[in-house]
Scaffold this motif. Structure first.
Motif, PDB file in Angstrom:
ATOM      1  N   ALA A 100       0.833  -1.205   0.000  1.00 33.95           N
ATOM      2  CA  ALA A 100       0.000   0.000   0.000  1.00 33.95           C
ATOM      3  C   ALA A 100       0.867   1.255   0.000  1.00 33.95           C
ATOM      4  CB  ALA A 100      -0.923  -0.009   1.214  1.00 33.95           C
ATOM      5  N   ALA A 101       1.963   1.199   0.752  1.00 33.94           N
ATOM      6  CA  ALA A 101       2.821   2.375   0.854  1.00 33.94           C
ATOM      7  C   ALA A 101       3.408   2.744  -0.499  1.00 33.94           C
ATOM      8  CB  ALA A 101       3.941   2.117   1.860  1.00 33.94           C
ATOM      9  N   TYR A 102       3.665   1.744  -1.330  1.00 30.01           N
ATOM     10  CA  TYR A 102       4.210   2.034  -2.648  1.00 30.01           C
ATOM     11  C   TYR A 102       3.239   2.906  -3.441  1.00 30.01           C
ATOM     12  CZ  TYR A 102       5.838   1.503  -7.404  1.00 30.01           C
ATOM     13  OH  TYR A 102       6.269   1.780  -8.677  1.00 30.01           O
ATOM     14  N   ALA A 103       1.960   2.546  -3.396  1.00 28.22           N
ATOM     15  CA  ALA A 103       0.969   3.336  -4.123  1.00 28.22           C
ATOM     16  C   ALA A 103       0.884   4.749  -3.557  1.00 28.22           C
ATOM     17  CB  ALA A 103      -0.392   2.653  -4.054  1.00 28.22           C
ATOM     18  N   PHE A 104       0.907   4.863  -2.232  1.00 31.83           N
ATOM     19  CA  PHE A 104       0.775   6.187  -1.625  1.00 31.83           C
ATOM     20  C   PHE A 104       1.997   7.062  -1.908  1.00 31.83           C
ATOM     21  CE2 PHE A 104      -2.385   4.256   1.376  1.00 31.83           C
ATOM     22  CZ  PHE A 104      -3.438   5.027   0.934  1.00 31.83           C
TER      23      PHE A 104
ATOM     24  N   GLN B  25      -5.816   6.870 -17.441  1.00 29.81           N
ATOM     25  CA  GLN B  25      -5.977   7.272 -16.037  1.00 29.81           C
ATOM     26  C   GLN B  25      -6.673   6.187 -15.237  1.00 29.81           C
ATOM     27  OE1 GLN B  25      -7.993  10.986 -15.759  1.00 29.81           O
ATOM     28  NE2 GLN B  25      -6.091  12.131 -15.506  1.00 29.81           N
ATOM     29  N   ARG B  26      -7.703   5.631 -15.851  1.00 27.69           N
ATOM     30  CA  ARG B  26      -8.488   4.622 -15.181  1.00 27.69           C
ATOM     31  C   ARG B  26      -7.626   3.399 -14.870  1.00 27.69           C
ATOM     32  NH1 ARG B  26     -13.689   2.465 -18.081  1.00 27.69           N
ATOM     33  NH2 ARG B  26     -15.247   2.644 -16.443  1.00 27.69           N
ATOM     34  N   ARG B  27      -6.824   3.035 -15.871  1.00 22.65           N
ATOM     35  CA  ARG B  27      -5.974   1.867 -15.676  1.00 22.65           C
ATOM     36  C   ARG B  27      -4.982   2.113 -14.534  1.00 22.65           C
ATOM     37  NH1 ARG B  27      -3.212  -1.421 -20.496  1.00 22.65           N
ATOM     38  NH2 ARG B  27      -5.335  -2.122 -20.679  1.00 22.65           N
ATOM     39  N   SER B  28      -4.356   3.305 -14.512  1.00 20.88           N
ATOM     40  CA  SER B  28      -3.369   3.536 -13.459  1.00 20.88           C
ATOM     41  C   SER B  28      -4.048   3.613 -12.094  1.00 20.88           C
ATOM     42  CB  SER B  28      -2.548   4.792 -13.738  1.00 20.88           C
ATOM     43  OG  SER B  28      -3.385   5.921 -13.705  1.00 20.88           O
ATOM     44  N   THR B  29      -5.273   4.130 -12.061  1.00 15.54           N
ATOM     45  CA  THR B  29      -5.994   4.131 -10.783  1.00 15.54           C
ATOM     46  C   THR B  29      -6.259   2.704 -10.323  1.00 15.54           C
ATOM     47  OG1 THR B  29      -7.020   6.228 -11.300  1.00 15.54           O
ATOM     48  CG2 THR B  29      -8.080   4.898  -9.606  1.00 15.54           C
ATOM     49  N   LEU B  30      -6.631   1.851 -11.260  1.00 16.80           N
ATOM     50  CA  LEU B  30      -6.900   0.452 -10.888  1.00 16.80           C
ATOM     51  C   LEU B  30      -5.647  -0.215 -10.339  1.00 16.80           C
ATOM     52  CD1 LEU B  30      -9.304  -0.967 -13.601  1.00 16.80           C
ATOM     53  CD2 LEU B  30      -9.728  -0.618 -11.161  1.00 16.80           C
ATOM     54  N   VAL B  31      -4.525   0.043 -11.004  1.00 15.79           N
ATOM     55  CA  VAL B  31      -3.266  -0.534 -10.522  1.00 15.79           C
ATOM     56  C   VAL B  31      -2.983  -0.044  -9.107  1.00 15.79           C
ATOM     57  CG1 VAL B  31      -0.764  -0.548 -10.832  1.00 15.79           C
ATOM     58  CG2 VAL B  31      -2.255  -0.881 -12.796  1.00 15.79           C
ATOM     59  N   ALA B  32      -3.130   1.278  -8.901  1.00 12.68           N
ATOM     60  CA  ALA B  32      -2.856   1.846  -7.586  1.00 12.68           C
ATOM     61  C   ALA B  32      -3.785   1.247  -6.535  1.00 12.68           C
ATOM     62  CB  ALA B  32      -3.021   3.357  -7.631  1.00 12.68           C
ATOM     63  N   SER B  34      -5.150  -1.617  -6.580  1.00 14.55           N
ATOM     64  CA  SER B  34      -4.801  -3.006  -6.289  1.00 14.55           C
ATOM     65  C   SER B  34      -3.637  -3.083  -5.305  1.00 14.55           C
ATOM     66  CB  SER B  34      -4.445  -3.744  -7.584  1.00 14.55           C
ATOM     67  OG  SER B  34      -3.155  -3.363  -8.018  1.00 14.55           O
ATOM     68  N   PHE B  35      -2.798  -2.063  -5.298  1.00 17.20           N
ATOM     69  CA  PHE B  35      -1.718  -2.018  -4.308  1.00 17.20           C
ATOM     70  C   PHE B  35      -2.281  -1.750  -2.917  1.00 17.20           C
ATOM     71  CE2 PHE B  35       1.372  -1.462  -7.747  1.00 17.20           C
ATOM     72  CZ  PHE B  35       2.478  -2.110  -7.224  1.00 17.20           C
ATOM     73  N   ILE B  36      -3.250  -0.857  -2.870  1.00 16.55           N
ATOM     74  CA  ILE B  36      -3.753  -0.418  -1.579  1.00 16.55           C
ATOM     75  C   ILE B  36      -4.741  -1.407  -0.973  1.00 16.55           C
ATOM     76  CG2 ILE B  36      -5.150   1.385  -0.499  1.00 16.55           C
ATOM     77  CD1 ILE B  36      -3.830   3.315  -2.437  1.00 16.55           C
ATOM     78  N   ALA B  37      -5.498  -2.068  -1.856  1.00 14.54           N
ATOM     79  CA  ALA B  37      -6.628  -2.879  -1.397  1.00 14.54           C
ATOM     80  C   ALA B  37      -6.318  -3.866  -0.267  1.00 14.54           C
ATOM     81  CB  ALA B  37      -7.259  -3.591  -2.577  1.00 14.54           C
ATOM     82  N   PRO B  38      -5.256  -4.690  -0.371  1.00 11.70           N
ATOM     83  CA  PRO B  38      -5.085  -5.696   0.690  1.00 11.70           C
ATOM     84  C   PRO B  38      -5.016  -5.068   2.074  1.00 11.70           C
ATOM     85  CG  PRO B  38      -3.526  -6.083  -1.085  1.00 11.70           C
ATOM     86  CD  PRO B  38      -4.198  -4.781  -1.387  1.00 11.70           C
ATOM     87  N   ASN B  39      -4.273  -3.977   2.183  1.00 15.03           N
ATOM     88  CA  ASN B  39      -4.175  -3.342   3.498  1.00 15.03           C
ATOM     89  C   ASN B  39      -5.433  -2.562   3.818  1.00 15.03           C
ATOM     90  OD1 ASN B  39      -3.308  -1.110   5.479  1.00 15.03           O
ATOM     91  ND2 ASN B  39      -1.659  -2.613   5.568  1.00 15.03           N
ATOM     92  N   PHE B  40      -5.936  -1.821   2.832  1.00 14.47           N
ATOM     93  CA  PHE B  40      -7.032  -0.908   3.143  1.00 14.47           C
ATOM     94  C   PHE B  40      -8.299  -1.660   3.531  1.00 14.47           C
ATOM     95  CE2 PHE B  40     -10.371   2.190   2.346  1.00 14.47           C
ATOM     96  CZ  PHE B  40      -9.869   3.253   3.076  1.00 14.47           C
ATOM     97  N   LEU B  41      -8.573  -2.786   2.885  1.00 14.99           N
ATOM     98  CA  LEU B  41      -9.777  -3.535   3.237  1.00 14.99           C
ATOM     99  C   LEU B  41      -9.712  -3.983   4.696  1.00 14.99           C
ATOM    100  CD1 LEU B  41     -10.534  -5.668   0.070  1.00 14.99           C
ATOM    101  CD2 LEU B  41     -11.737  -3.644   0.933  1.00 14.99           C
TER     102      LEU B  41
END
Lengths: 283, 311
Positions: A100-104, B25-32, B34-41
């Motif tokens: 997550a930190a990488y994205a942020f 833009q949409r694609r890069s948001t989706l990628v981002a 997917s990085f955040i999701a595991p922790n954020f959920l």
């Protein structure tokens, strides 16, 4: 004439140094006294534990205490439970936080600031404030009296994300740009470039997570009531209340519970000190 | 044939698809995401959700099994008539007022001492730090045995030194000494940690300042007072904020040393939250007490934020 003040001066310095060592050693002795006493008492008969003056090195060390604790309480099971929890939580924490930190830190996307603000806003929020509703929620999900509850509780902290993001911010963006031009996708950049570079931050996070999970008391106290699920901390606590006068055994069990932390601490001591010095924040 | 086929295949597969700006833009948001999701959920479900729930619950009546009913400000007014809450509130403040400055001084002293050139310095630092990582349950039980009022070595020693048996401190077992015991334990356990933070601060002080002080003929004490202490200002501020928040949240060591007693002499806020929730199953009221704790921590955090911004 010249020599005299010099030797005097030299002597003065030496006295000062001796005083300094005496002071430091005295403080160290006081700080470590409880552990030495614990070790000494763990090798005694219950009736000898409180003998005064203290016999620091027992004349007849009772090794039997260290045999009995494994049969009197399921100490091996407790250690297994705690190890399992600690390893899973630490791995999950490392993976999800750095991911997550990488994205942020390195990606641009809509609502980035808002999402990060959600983390920041809770970093100062004491767990004790929401432990009760969290318990109710876990119970509703059927997670009461499971290890999964404790994993969920400790693996997704705002602290981890914050720590890793701060570290990634210090890595120049050009590195990622270059990798992108070379045709790496974001996942590859994270895995091949960011992870290897962030070893110091990862080891800091490992240490904090390991120690806080291994030593957690209130979490397991609330969630785990079945003996076979208990961790070392609440397992020993149970033992203490059940056999409150078997001092020798209690001390032996306590000694055993300290060993894993001691090993990790000695192995990673350098990172400990550097990690705290550089990040300094853990609530 | 083969060449021709390759000729035909490659351009289709490799030719970059012309994505519109929006698609990119949409694609890069989706990628981002997917990085955040595991922790954020996990964070959303197990931290953020319960926090919002906690605020709502403070204004409800609930025993955990029957229906939730709206309570308005009932729980809030109850704080003022709840003797245990008032005691817990004061005890928390007393604990904080004593343990914060005491821990601060001890850890600063240790840091200054162990910042000097000593043989085995790293060993001494590690020794001071070890109580911080040692498991609380183990050290609490040994602490209670050492400070046992009747048989413990500390009181035995005091007796040998000529203290009248009637005046021997009762430590964790007496109303007047329980808080002292808990505070001493807290200092012993945590000062190594803050020492490390102070050590980092000390290493940031420019040696030139000490050289200048030497030229002015300052002695060791003067150098400490007029160079070290002012230079460590930001560190001290940071440490005192952290210590204050930690003290507001104190629970484990009290549960293990005194169980809040004797009587209510070491009852603190988190202990009250715990009791109201898991002993009395009064979840609404317990959340209201937790809210008080939150406001206390928030006040300290806001003050910290304001003051560091001014700098």
């Amino acid at each position: 004439m010249v020599k005299k003040p010099l030797t005097l001066f030299g002597q003065k310095i030496r006295l000062k140094t001796i005083a300094l060592y005496v002071l430091v050693i005295a403080i160290t002795v006081v700080m470590l006294m409880p552990f030495v006493w614990m070790l000494s008492a763990s090798l005694k008969l219950d009736r000898d534990v409180f003998a005064f003056p203290i016999e620091w090195i027992p004349s007849h060390p009772r090794w039997q205490n260290y045999v009995d604790i494994w049969t009197k309480i399921p100490l091996a099971l407790f250690i297994y439970n705690t190890t399992k929890l600690t390893v899973i939580v630490t791995l999950l924490q490392l993976f999800t936080s750095s991911f997550a930190a990488y994205a942020f830190a390195k990606l641009r996307f809509a609502y980035r600031e808002v999402l990060f603000l959600a983390y920041i806003a809770t970093i100062a929020m004491p767990w004790q404030v929401y432990m009760v509703p969290q318990f109710v929620e876990m119970r509703a999900l059927g997670l009461n009296n499971t290890h999964l509850a404790l994993i969920c509780l400790q693996a997704f902290t705002a602290f981890g994300v914050f720590l890793m993001r701060q570290f990634y911010m210090s890595i120049p963006d050009e590195l990622c740009e270059a990798a992108r031009i070379d045709g790496m996708n974001e996942y590859q950049i994270w895995f091949r470039i960011m992870l290897p570079l962030s070893k110091p931050a990862l080891s800091t996070l490992t240490i904090f997570t390991f120690v806080s999970t291994w030593n957690d008391f209130l979490g397991p106290l609330i969630y785990l009531t079945k003996t076979e699920l208990k961790t070392v901390q609440i397992g020993i606590r149970m033992f203490i209340t059940q056999y409150s006068t078997e001092y020798g055994l209690i001390m032996a069990a306590s000694m055993v519970s300290l060993v894993p932390v001691l090993i990790v601490f000695l192995a990673l001591q350098r990172f400990f000190v550097e990690g705290i010095a550089s990040s300094g924040l853990k609530g | 044939m083969v060449v021709a086929r390759e000729d035909f295949d490659i351009p289709v597969a490799v030719r970059p698809k012309r994505l519109t700006k929006r698609q990119r833009q949409r694609r890069s948001t989706l990628v981002a995401l997917s990085f955040i999701a595991p922790n954020f959920l996990g964070f959303l479900i197990f931290t953020l959700g319960p926090i919002l729930f906690a605020f709502a619950l403070a204004f409800m009546h609930w025993d955990g099994s029957n229906a939730i009913t709206f309570a308005g400000l009932d729980n809030f007014w109850r704080l003022f008539s709840d003797r245990s809450f008032i005691t817990a509130f004061w005890n928390t403040l007393i604990y904080t007022a004593v343990s914060v400055p005491a821990t601060l001084c001890c850890s600063l002293g240790l840091a200054v001492l162990l910042n000097q050139k000593l043989k085995g310095r790293n060993f001494f630092r590690a020794a001071m730090f070890f109580p911080y990582v040692a498991s609380l349950v183990a050290v609490a039980v040994v602490w209670n045995m050492i400070f046992n009022p009747e048989m413990g070595p500390v009181n035995m020693l005091l007796y040998e030194l000529g203290v009248d048996p009637k005046n021997l401190p009762g430590w964790a077992a007496s109303n007047s000494w329980a808080m002292v015991t808990v505070i001493l334990f807290g200092i012993w356990k945590s000062m190594g940690y803050y020492m490390v933070i102070y050590l980092a601060g000390l290493q940031g002080i420019s040696p030139e300042l000490y050289e200048a002080a030497d030229l002015d003929g300052a002695n060791g004490w003067q150098k400490f007072w007029y160079v070290t202490v002012p230079q460590l200002g930001p560190t001290t501020f940071f440490v005192s904020v952290m210590l204050t928040i930690q003290s507001f949240k104190v629970f484990d060591q009290i549960m293990l040393l005194t169980e809040g007693g004797p009587g209510t002499s070491t009852l603190v806020l988190v202990y009250h939250v715990y009791n109201e929730a898991f002993i009395s199953w009064d979840l609404g009221y317990s959340s209201m007490v937790a809210l008080v704790l939150f406001l206390m921590v928030l006040t300290v955090t806001v003050v910290q934020f304001r003051l560091t911004r001014e700098d």
